[in-house]
Design a protein around this motif. Structure first.
Motif, PDB file in Angstrom:
ATOM      1  N   UNK A 256       1.160  -1.405   0.063  1.00 19.59           N
ATOM      2  CA  UNK A 256       0.471  -0.325   0.201  1.00 19.59           C
ATOM      3  C   UNK A 256       0.742   1.289  -0.050  1.00 19.59           C
ATOM      4  N   UNK A 257       1.901   1.271   0.886  1.00 17.88           N
ATOM      5  CA  UNK A 257       3.069   2.759   0.874  1.00 17.88           C
ATOM      6  C   UNK A 257       3.383   2.999  -0.085  1.00 17.88           C
ATOM      7  N   UNK A 258       3.387   1.829  -1.109  1.00 20.77           N
ATOM      8  CA  UNK A 258       4.855   1.577  -2.057  1.00 20.77           C
ATOM      9  C   UNK A 258       4.332   1.719  -3.488  1.00 20.77           C
ATOM     10  N   UNK A 259       2.787   1.309  -3.773  1.00 20.52           N
ATOM     11  CA  UNK A 259       1.832   1.663  -4.862  1.00 20.52           C
ATOM     12  C   UNK A 259       1.614   2.884  -4.740  1.00 20.52           C
ATOM     13  N   UNK A 260       2.281   3.808  -5.700  1.00 23.32           N
ATOM     14  CA  UNK A 260       1.886   5.296  -5.910  1.00 23.32           C
ATOM     15  C   UNK A 260       0.956   5.208  -6.634  1.00 23.32           C
ATOM     16  N   UNK A 261       0.946   4.668  -7.932  1.00 25.39           N
ATOM     17  CA  UNK A 261       0.307   5.251  -9.404  1.00 25.39           C
ATOM     18  C   UNK A 261      -0.760   4.101  -9.655  1.00 25.39           C
TER      19      UNK A 261
END
Length: 246
Positions: free
Chosen positions: A105-110
């Motif tokens: 959740x914290x790394x998948x931004x786009x």
């Protein structure tokens, strides 16, 4: 609005209205997406039992409407793609799974397609479900180290006795004690090198670690992500995971 069949890993579920939920899902086709799902929280026969499909970490087969212009999509159909035997019921495996979900959740931004990352994550969750206790204890370390490669900051594994410091800022093993505080020295740098060599989760049984070592490494890897991903912050699942692993 076109219909697509895709697999997805549930990351977050929020109640919406009286009977609905808004679900954040990492999908095989479209990357991270948000879906509104109506009627799954009712006590009626139609809605009964459907909300439990949207637990964090669940792997689902989805038939989804998709419109690039919409931030909130809709699901037409959803069912289990892989039905866990242990993750939702085993405290240790569930804690590791929630750590993995938060890290994703914290790394998948786009909302962009990344099928290789999806298959890695799907494979990791299914391996975790089947894993024995020794593998489970080391699993968060393995997942955190290997996940970084999909975002372009994997640690370059060139550990030697001469390059025994792991510079977390640079993501590489170096000769000299870094001038900043973000580094690991022996034995933690050496253990990180051993973890980087693990290609399949079952190999984790060969790496024997105690709870203090795991705690130090997990804190260091959290710092590593915070150095490389803007607004990463701290992980809420980490204290719980460390308590359970203890």
């Amino acid at each position: 609005m076109t219909l697509h069949n895709t697999k997805g890993i549930v990351l977050r579920t929020v109640k919406y209205g009286e009977t609905s939920v808004i679900v954040t899902i990492f999908t095989e086709l479209f990357g991270i997406q948000s879906y509104i799902v109506n009627g799954v929280r009712t006590s009626s026969k139609k809605g009964s039992g459907k909300a439990n499909l949207f637990q964090p970490g669940a792997i689902l087969d989805l038939t989804a409407y998709h419109n690039e212009l919409h931030h909130l999509q809709r699901l037409r159909e959803f069912k289990w793609s892989y039905l866990y035997q242990y993750i939702f019921f085993d405290v240790l495996k569930n804690s590791v799974a929630l750590f993995m979900v938060e890290l994703l959740s914290k790394t998948l931004k786009q909302p962009e397609s990344n099928p290789e990352l999806f298959y890695f994550a799907e494979d990791a969750f299914t391996h975790l479900d089947k894993a024995d206790e020794q593998v489970v204890g080391n699993f968060p370390l393995y997942f955190a180290l290997h996940l970084a490669s999909f975002f372009g900051f994997r640690v370059s594994d060139q550990y030697t006795e001469q390059t025994a410091y792991l510079d977390l800022q640079e993501g590489e093993f170096v000769h000299e004690h870094p001038v900043h505080p973000h580094f690991l020295s022996y034995p933690y740098s050496y253990i990180t090198s051993q973890l980087l060599k693990v290609m399949q989760p079952h190999e984790l049984t060969q790496i024997k670690l105690n709870q203090d070592t795991r705690r130090i490494l997990l804190q260091a890897y959290q710092a590593y992500y915070a150095l490389h991903i803007q607004d990463f912050g701290i992980m809420k699942t980490l204290p719980v995971l460390q308590e359970v692993l203890g």
